[in-house]
Design a protein around this motif. Structure first.
Motif, PDB file in Angstrom:
ATOM      1  N   LYS A 202       0.835  -1.193   0.000  1.00 17.35           N
ATOM      2  CA  LYS A 202       0.000   0.000   0.000  1.00 17.35           C
ATOM      3  C   LYS A 202       0.877   1.252   0.000  1.00 17.35           C
ATOM      4  CE  LYS A 202      -3.989  -2.130   0.341  1.00 17.35           C
ATOM      5  NZ  LYS A 202      -5.016  -2.041  -0.731  1.00 17.35           N
ATOM      6  N   PRO A 203       0.461   2.291  -0.727  1.00 17.21           N
ATOM      7  CA  PRO A 203       1.260   3.529  -0.716  1.00 17.21           C
ATOM      8  C   PRO A 203       1.278   4.166   0.662  1.00 17.21           C
ATOM      9  CG  PRO A 203      -0.828   3.863  -1.854  1.00 17.21           C
ATOM     10  CD  PRO A 203      -0.728   2.402  -1.587  1.00 17.21           C
ATOM     11  N   SER A 204       2.410   4.737   0.988  1.00 21.61           N
ATOM     12  CA  SER A 204       2.561   5.385   2.284  1.00 21.61           C
ATOM     13  C   SER A 204       2.516   6.905   2.177  1.00 21.61           C
ATOM     14  CB  SER A 204       3.885   4.965   2.929  1.00 21.61           C
ATOM     15  OG  SER A 204       4.979   5.285   2.081  1.00 21.61           O
ATOM     16  N   ALA A 205       2.521   7.431   0.964  1.00 21.00           N
ATOM     17  CA  ALA A 205       2.473   8.874   0.753  1.00 21.00           C
ATOM     18  C   ALA A 205       1.908   9.156  -0.626  1.00 21.00           C
ATOM     19  CB  ALA A 205       3.863   9.497   0.895  1.00 21.00           C
ATOM     20  N   SER A 206       1.407  10.364  -0.814  1.00 21.51           N
ATOM     21  CA  SER A 206       0.847  10.777  -2.099  1.00 21.51           C
ATOM     22  C   SER A 206       1.958  11.146  -3.076  1.00 21.51           C
ATOM     23  CB  SER A 206      -0.073  11.974  -1.894  1.00 21.51           C
ATOM     24  OG  SER A 206      -0.429  12.571  -3.122  1.00 21.51           O
ATOM     25  N   ILE A 207       1.680  10.981  -4.365  1.00 21.55           N
ATOM     26  CA  ILE A 207       2.650  11.426  -5.363  1.00 21.55           C
ATOM     27  C   ILE A 207       2.718  12.939  -5.448  1.00 21.55           C
ATOM     28  CG2 ILE A 207       2.409   9.359  -6.779  1.00 21.55           C
ATOM     29  CD1 ILE A 207       0.880  11.120  -8.805  1.00 21.55           C
ATOM     30  N   ASP A 208       1.821  13.612  -4.753  1.00 22.67           N
ATOM     31  CA  ASP A 208       1.901  15.073  -4.701  1.00 22.67           C
ATOM     32  C   ASP A 208       3.228  15.522  -4.103  1.00 22.67           C
ATOM     33  OD1 ASP A 208      -0.614  15.129  -5.758  1.00 22.67           O
ATOM     34  OD2 ASP A 208      -1.631  15.525  -3.866  1.00 22.67           O
ATOM     35  N   ARG A 209       3.925  14.622  -3.437  1.00 22.71           N
ATOM     36  CA  ARG A 209       5.208  14.954  -2.827  1.00 22.71           C
ATOM     37  C   ARG A 209       6.376  14.701  -3.782  1.00 22.71           C
ATOM     38  NH1 ARG A 209       5.750  12.462   3.013  1.00 22.71           N
ATOM     39  NH2 ARG A 209       7.351  14.084   3.100  1.00 22.71           N
ATOM     40  N   LEU A 210       6.087  14.166  -4.965  1.00 24.03           N
ATOM     41  CA  LEU A 210       7.145  13.878  -5.936  1.00 24.03           C
ATOM     42  C   LEU A 210       7.116  14.929  -7.041  1.00 24.03           C
ATOM     43  CD1 LEU A 210       6.823   9.997  -6.271  1.00 24.03           C
ATOM     44  CD2 LEU A 210       8.703  11.233  -5.220  1.00 24.03           C
ATOM     45  N   SER A 211       7.843  15.997  -6.864  1.00 22.88           N
ATOM     46  CA  SER A 211       7.762  17.106  -7.805  1.00 22.88           C
ATOM     47  C   SER A 211       8.271  16.727  -9.188  1.00 22.88           C
ATOM     48  CB  SER A 211       8.525  18.317  -7.273  1.00 22.88           C
ATOM     49  OG  SER A 211       9.883  18.018  -7.057  1.00 22.88           O
ATOM     50  N   ARG A 212       9.331  15.938  -9.266  1.00 21.99           N
ATOM     51  CA  ARG A 212       9.864  15.554 -10.588  1.00 21.99           C
ATOM     52  C   ARG A 212       8.863  14.672 -11.335  1.00 21.99           C
ATOM     53  NH1 ARG A 212      15.205  16.869 -11.270  1.00 21.99           N
ATOM     54  NH2 ARG A 212      16.358  17.399  -9.384  1.00 21.99           N
ATOM     55  N   TRP A 213       8.201  13.790 -10.618  1.00 21.28           N
ATOM     56  CA  TRP A 213       7.208  12.915 -11.242  1.00 21.28           C
ATOM     57  C   TRP A 213       6.012  13.726 -11.720  1.00 21.28           C
ATOM     58  CZ3 TRP A 213       6.372   8.985 -13.941  1.00 21.28           C
ATOM     59  CH2 TRP A 213       5.262   8.139 -13.847  1.00 21.28           C
ATOM     60  N   LYS A 214       5.531  14.653 -10.891  1.00 23.66           N
ATOM     61  CA  LYS A 214       4.412  15.491 -11.300  1.00 23.66           C
ATOM     62  C   LYS A 214       4.775  16.330 -12.528  1.00 23.66           C
ATOM     63  CE  LYS A 214       1.067  16.167  -9.088  1.00 23.66           C
ATOM     64  NZ  LYS A 214      -0.308  15.576  -9.029  1.00 23.66           N
ATOM     65  N   ASP A 215       5.982  16.841 -12.545  1.00 25.21           N
ATOM     66  CA  ASP A 215       6.426  17.668 -13.661  1.00 25.21           C
ATOM     67  C   ASP A 215       6.495  16.868 -14.950  1.00 25.21           C
ATOM     68  OD1 ASP A 215       7.809  20.100 -14.888  1.00 25.21           O
ATOM     69  OD2 ASP A 215       9.350  18.557 -15.139  1.00 25.21           O
ATOM     70  N   VAL A 216       7.069  15.668 -14.881  1.00 23.45           N
ATOM     71  CA  VAL A 216       7.195  14.886 -16.115  1.00 23.45           C
ATOM     72  C   VAL A 216       5.829  14.407 -16.595  1.00 23.45           C
ATOM     73  CG1 VAL A 216       7.576  12.538 -15.217  1.00 23.45           C
ATOM     74  CG2 VAL A 216       8.724  13.252 -17.306  1.00 23.45           C
ATOM     75  N   LEU A 217       4.882  14.168 -15.692  1.00 27.60           N
ATOM     76  CA  LEU A 217       3.531  13.809 -16.112  1.00 27.60           C
ATOM     77  C   LEU A 217       2.880  14.908 -16.938  1.00 27.60           C
ATOM     78  CD1 LEU A 217       2.040  12.117 -12.906  1.00 27.60           C
ATOM     79  CD2 LEU A 217       2.682  11.002 -15.040  1.00 27.60           C
TER      80      LEU A 217
END
Length: 229
Positions: A202-217
């Motif tokens: 199960k995920p332990s945190a939101s991807i909102d905390r991954l700025s590089r991932w959000k940017d590349v999306l």
């Protein structure tokens, strides 16, 4: 091919968890192949359009295969088609996460670029992204007994939430279960659902905390691989 894990030159925790607070998580929808191929032609000429078409054909022809065969076909094609080149050479930056289209333009990428393009392609073959994670690992240089390690990224596949993951790596094209990759130590992983600690189901945190991932999306969306909020 000798194993030479490339250098992700930023701290694992700091880069991965750099804050970019956005309200919603995202999931990929289908590729817009007309847009994708048109942009490849405009930006990178005939060779770019040819590769974009090849990837489309690979995806479409893999959709009716069993999942393990989808993994094998996509992994082998991407590893064969693209060269590994460090970001400092390819992009003149310490770290840059490229979209699949940008990777096509360079005919190369580093480990996270390989993982990203495999993730997006396998999603469009019909593999649920619930089964796929982009995984940071520590890779031992010189074999499992080495005392020297570097940060590295691979794509991992979980047939079931608690199953042993399979490793799709740009360094070793054979897809192996994690138990046969003693040179890799998992740190954390992520997909559209969130961030996972170790191999947790199960995920332990939101991807909102991954700025590089959000940017590349966002940049992937602009290139014709859309996602829904």
């Amino acid at each position: 091919m000798p194993i030479k894990p490339h250098k992700l030159r930023y701290g694992l925790a700091g880069a991965a968890l750099s804050l970019a607070i956005v309200c919603c998580s995202v999931a990929f929808s289908a590729w817009d192949y007309d847009t994708f191929t048109r942009l490849a032609q405009q930006r990178y000429g005939a060779s770019g359009a040819k590769t974009a078409t090849e990837i489309q054909q690979l995806i479409v022809s893999s959709r009716n295969l069993v999942e393990l065969e989808k993994l094998k076909r996509v992994n082998e094609y991407i590893n064969r088609k693209f060269q590994f080149v460090d970001d400092t050479v390819l992009w003149k930056q310490v770290d840059y996460w490229a979209t699949p289209l940008e990777m096509i333009g360079k005919s190369a990428g580093d480990c996270e670029d390989f993982a990203i393009i495999k993730y997006t392609a396998l999603k469009d073959t019909g593999v649920s992204t619930d089964k796929l994670r982009l995984s940071y690992v520590k890779a031992k240089i010189g074999g499992p007994d080495s005392k020297i390690s570097q940060a590295h990224m691979v794509l991992t596949y979980y047939a079931e939430p608690d199953a042993e993951p399979l490793i799709l790596d740009n360094l070793i094209t054979e897809i192996r279960p994690a138990s046969r990759r003693p040179d890799l130590t998992p740190v954390f992983s992520f997909n559209h659902e969130g961030v996972f600690a170790g191999t947790g189901a199960k995920p332990s945190a939101s991807i909102d905390r991954l700025s590089r991932w959000k940017d590349v999306l966002l940049r992937i969306q602009a290139d014709g691989i859309d996602y829904k909020e």
